[in-house]
Design a protein around this motif. Structure first.
Motif, PDB file in Angstrom:
ATOM      1  N   ALA A  26       0.830  -1.209   0.000  1.00 16.48           N
ATOM      2  CA  ALA A  26       0.000   0.000   0.000  1.00 16.48           C
ATOM      3  C   ALA A  26       0.863   1.257   0.000  1.00 16.48           C
ATOM      4  CB  ALA A  26      -0.934  -0.015   1.208  1.00 16.48           C
ATOM      5  N   ALA A  27       1.986   1.204   0.711  1.00 15.15           N
ATOM      6  CA  ALA A  27       2.893   2.356   0.733  1.00 15.15           C
ATOM      7  C   ALA A  27       3.508   2.584  -0.646  1.00 15.15           C
ATOM      8  CB  ALA A  27       3.983   2.137   1.779  1.00 15.15           C
ATOM      9  N   TYR A  28       3.878   1.497  -1.329  1.00 16.19           N
ATOM     10  CA  TYR A  28       4.400   1.641  -2.685  1.00 16.19           C
ATOM     11  C   TYR A  28       3.327   2.195  -3.623  1.00 16.19           C
ATOM     12  CZ  TYR A  28       8.893  -0.725  -2.006  1.00 16.19           C
ATOM     13  OH  TYR A  28      10.168  -1.054  -1.630  1.00 16.19           O
ATOM     14  N   ARG A  29       2.111   1.724  -3.473  1.00 13.55           N
ATOM     15  CA  ARG A  29       1.019   2.241  -4.308  1.00 13.55           C
ATOM     16  C   ARG A  29       0.822   3.733  -4.048  1.00 13.55           C
ATOM     17  NH1 ARG A  29      -5.414   0.633  -3.955  1.00 13.55           N
ATOM     18  NH2 ARG A  29      -6.096   2.264  -5.354  1.00 13.55           N
ATOM     19  N   ALA A  30       0.823   4.128  -2.780  1.00 17.74           N
ATOM     20  CA  ALA A  30       0.644   5.536  -2.429  1.00 17.74           C
ATOM     21  C   ALA A  30       1.777   6.408  -2.976  1.00 17.74           C
ATOM     22  CB  ALA A  30       0.549   5.693  -0.905  1.00 17.74           C
ATOM     23  N   ALA A  31       2.966   5.817  -3.120  1.00 19.08           N
ATOM     24  CA  ALA A  31       4.119   6.557  -3.639  1.00 19.08           C
ATOM     25  C   ALA A  31       4.114   6.637  -5.169  1.00 19.08           C
ATOM     26  CB  ALA A  31       5.408   5.896  -3.157  1.00 19.08           C
ATOM     27  N   GLY A  32       3.143   5.974  -5.810  1.00 16.79           N
ATOM     28  CA  GLY A  32       3.014   6.079  -7.257  1.00 16.79           C
ATOM     29  C   GLY A  32       3.299   4.824  -8.048  1.00 16.79           C
ATOM     30  N   SER A  33       3.547   3.703  -7.376  1.00 22.87           N
ATOM     31  CA  SER A  33       3.807   2.457  -8.099  1.00 22.87           C
ATOM     32  C   SER A  33       2.558   1.993  -8.836  1.00 22.87           C
ATOM     33  CB  SER A  33       4.247   1.358  -7.129  1.00 22.87           C
ATOM     34  OG  SER A  33       5.504   1.664  -6.580  1.00 22.87           O
ATOM     35  N   GLN A  34       2.760   1.579 -10.077  1.00 21.32           N
ATOM     36  CA  GLN A  34       1.677   1.003 -10.873  1.00 21.32           C
ATOM     37  C   GLN A  34       1.831  -0.508 -11.004  1.00 21.32           C
ATOM     38  OE1 GLN A  34       3.176   3.779 -13.661  1.00 21.32           O
ATOM     39  NE2 GLN A  34       1.140   4.583 -14.107  1.00 21.32           N
ATOM     40  N   ILE A  35       3.007  -0.997 -10.606  1.00 17.80           N
ATOM     41  CA  ILE A  35       3.289  -2.431 -10.563  1.00 17.80           C
ATOM     42  C   ILE A  35       3.683  -2.771  -9.134  1.00 17.80           C
ATOM     43  CG2 ILE A  35       4.809  -4.295 -11.337  1.00 17.80           C
ATOM     44  CD1 ILE A  35       5.363  -2.526 -13.847  1.00 17.80           C
ATOM     45  N   LEU A  36       3.018  -3.750  -8.550  1.00 14.23           N
ATOM     46  CA  LEU A  36       3.407  -4.247  -7.234  1.00 14.23           C
ATOM     47  C   LEU A  36       4.036  -5.622  -7.423  1.00 14.23           C
ATOM     48  CD1 LEU A  36       0.327  -3.192  -5.068  1.00 14.23           C
ATOM     49  CD2 LEU A  36       2.504  -1.987  -5.383  1.00 14.23           C
ATOM     50  N   ASN A  67       3.109 -18.560  -1.856  1.00 14.21           N
ATOM     51  CA  ASN A  67       3.035 -17.930  -3.179  1.00 14.21           C
ATOM     52  C   ASN A  67       1.648 -17.374  -3.459  1.00 14.21           C
ATOM     53  OD1 ASN A  67       5.647 -18.170  -4.733  1.00 14.21           O
ATOM     54  ND2 ASN A  67       5.448 -20.269  -4.004  1.00 14.21           N
ATOM     55  N   ARG A  68       0.630 -18.159  -3.164  1.00 15.23           N
ATOM     56  CA  ARG A  68      -0.742 -17.690  -3.410  1.00 15.23           C
ATOM     57  C   ARG A  68      -1.051 -16.454  -2.566  1.00 15.23           C
ATOM     58  NH1 ARG A  68      -3.256 -21.018  -6.750  1.00 15.23           N
ATOM     59  NH2 ARG A  68      -2.623 -23.209  -6.842  1.00 15.23           N
ATOM     60  N   ALA A  69      -0.617 -16.479  -1.315  1.00 14.53           N
ATOM     61  CA  ALA A  69      -0.835 -15.330  -0.434  1.00 14.53           C
ATOM     62  C   ALA A  69      -0.063 -14.109  -0.931  1.00 14.53           C
ATOM     63  CB  ALA A  69      -0.418 -15.669   0.995  1.00 14.53           C
ATOM     64  N   GLY A  70       1.133 -14.343  -1.480  1.00 17.91           N
ATOM     65  CA  GLY A  70       1.920 -13.225  -2.005  1.00 17.91           C
ATOM     66  C   GLY A  70       1.182 -12.477  -3.098  1.00 17.91           C
ATOM     67  N   VAL A  71       0.557 -13.208  -4.002  1.00 12.79           N
ATOM     68  CA  VAL A  71      -0.211 -12.575  -5.080  1.00 12.79           C
ATOM     69  C   VAL A  71      -1.449 -11.887  -4.504  1.00 12.79           C
ATOM     70  CG1 VAL A  71      -1.545 -12.982  -7.194  1.00 12.79           C
ATOM     71  CG2 VAL A  71       0.634 -14.178  -6.825  1.00 12.79           C
ATOM     72  N   ALA A  72      -2.143 -12.574  -3.606  1.00  8.85           N
ATOM     73  CA  ALA A  72      -3.383 -12.021  -3.042  1.00  8.85           C
ATOM     74  C   ALA A  72      -3.125 -10.722  -2.276  1.00  8.85           C
ATOM     75  CB  ALA A  72      -4.046 -13.051  -2.128  1.00  8.85           C
ATOM     76  N   LEU A  73      -2.049 -10.669  -1.498  1.00  6.20           N
ATOM     77  CA  LEU A  73      -1.750  -9.478  -0.710  1.00  6.20           C
ATOM     78  C   LEU A  73      -1.442  -8.279  -1.609  1.00  6.20           C
ATOM     79  CD1 LEU A  73       0.406 -11.160   2.061  1.00  6.20           C
ATOM     80  CD2 LEU A  73      -1.825 -10.052   2.394  1.00  6.20           C
ATOM     81  N   ALA A  74      -0.676  -8.515  -2.672  1.00  3.37           N
ATOM     82  CA  ALA A  74      -0.384  -7.424  -3.607  1.00  3.37           C
ATOM     83  C   ALA A  74      -1.659  -6.977  -4.317  1.00  3.37           C
ATOM     84  CB  ALA A  74       0.671  -7.873  -4.618  1.00  3.37           C
ATOM     85  N   ARG A  75      -2.510  -7.931  -4.673  1.00  2.00           N
ATOM     86  CA  ARG A  75      -3.766  -7.601  -5.358  1.00  2.00           C
ATOM     87  C   ARG A  75      -4.683  -6.774  -4.450  1.00  2.00           C
ATOM     88  NH1 ARG A  75      -3.925  -8.063 -10.298  1.00  2.00           N
ATOM     89  NH2 ARG A  75      -3.627 -10.302 -10.498  1.00  2.00           N
ATOM     90  N   GLU A  76      -4.775  -7.175  -3.180  1.00  2.81           N
ATOM     91  CA  GLU A  76      -5.613  -6.432  -2.225  1.00  2.81           C
ATOM     92  C   GLU A  76      -5.125  -5.000  -2.063  1.00  2.81           C
ATOM     93  OE1 GLU A  76      -5.404  -8.755   1.347  1.00  2.81           O
ATOM     94  OE2 GLU A  76      -6.276 -10.512   0.364  1.00  2.81           O
ATOM     95  N   ALA A  77      -3.814  -4.825  -1.971  1.00  2.41           N
ATOM     96  CA  ALA A  77      -3.264  -3.479  -1.771  1.00  2.41           C
ATOM     97  C   ALA A  77      -3.340  -2.631  -3.031  1.00  2.41           C
ATOM     98  CB  ALA A  77      -1.807  -3.580  -1.305  1.00  2.41           C
ATOM     99  N   GLY A  78      -3.229  -3.274  -4.192  1.00  2.00           N
ATOM    100  CA  GLY A  78      -3.174  -2.520  -5.440  1.00  2.00           C
ATOM    101  C   GLY A  78      -4.509  -2.207  -6.061  1.00  2.00           C
ATOM    102  N   GLY A  79      -5.515  -2.997  -5.730  1.00  2.72           N
ATOM    103  CA  GLY A  79      -6.827  -2.772  -6.333  1.00  2.72           C
ATOM    104  C   GLY A  79      -6.763  -2.859  -7.847  1.00  2.72           C
ATOM    105  N   ALA A  80      -7.644  -2.143  -8.502  1.00  4.30           N
ATOM    106  CA  ALA A  80      -7.708  -2.179  -9.966  1.00  4.30           C
ATOM    107  C   ALA A  80      -6.654  -1.295 -10.614  1.00  4.30           C
ATOM    108  CB  ALA A  80      -9.097  -1.746 -10.435  1.00  4.30           C
TER     109      ALA A  80
END
Length: 196
Positions: free
Chosen positions: A47-57, A82-95
């Motif tokens: 979420a912090a990376y997303r807030a800083a402007g990341s478009q790829i997590l 591995n599955r949790a790793g993808v899910a956590l990034a997806r939750e934080a990054g949204g659409a």
């Protein structure tokens, strides 16, 4: 809004494993286990990376493979990590963010010769299968041609776009020859992009 590979200029997140290791008291355990043990810590960093402007997590899955986890006594947690790793990034990054699933070298050192090509491929196939919900795969810091070939083959089999990155191949006369071999293998197997 989803971005397009090869069309848009995209900003990616930083070294997630390094950041997480600095922020947690894991000891010698693989940092990827935080996906299961401290998921909020991982989600917060995304979420912090997303807030800083990341478009790829980039997922916290670099070393979440059967060999590294087996050495740590956690082989049974590979798939879930591995599955949790993808899910956590997806939750934080949204659409708004793409999720790139990280895979790294196996860290075998002198043990590499103990693993035939089929065994290396099986390790990466298992990890790629568990990362299948990502938007793309990111194969990071490869220096050994046998490991790279196995990882690239497994990535290509998923049908997902994948990016291949060469690690530090060291000094010496053979350095650029090794880089060239790695890049040729990535090209042969259909990498969307290569880097270092």
């Amino acid at each position: 809004m989803m971005h397009s590979l090869g069309v848009d200029i995209l900003i990616g997140s930083g070294a997630i494993g390094t950041s997480l290791r600095q922020a947690s008291a894991l000891g010698d355990e693989p940092v990827e286990l935080l996906n299961l043990r401290q998921p909020e810590t991982v989600r917060s960093l995304h979420a912090a990376y997303r807030a800083a402007g990341s478009q790829i997590l980039v997922t916290n899955t670099f070393a979440a493979n059967a060999i590294v986890f087996g050495d740590a006594g956690a082989a049974d947690l590979c798939e879930a990590t591995n599955r949790a790793g993808v899910a956590l990034a997806r939750e934080a990054g949204g659409a708004e963010c793409m999720v790139w699933a990280s895979l790294g070298p196996l860290g075998l050192g002198f043990r590499l010769d103990d693993y035939p090509a089929a065994a290396l491929l099986a390790v990466y196939r298992d990890q790629c299968r568990a990362l299948g919900e990502a938007d793309a795969l990111l194969l990071e810091t490869f220096t050994d041609l046998r490991e790279a070939r196995a990882a690239l083959t497994a990535a290509a089999e998923t049908g997902l776009p994948f990016v291949f990155q060469v690690g530090n191949t060291g000094a010496g006369a053979q350095r650029w020859s090794r880089v060239d071999q790695l890049l040729q293998e990535a090209h042969r197997l259909g990498a969307a992009a290569v880097g270092t």
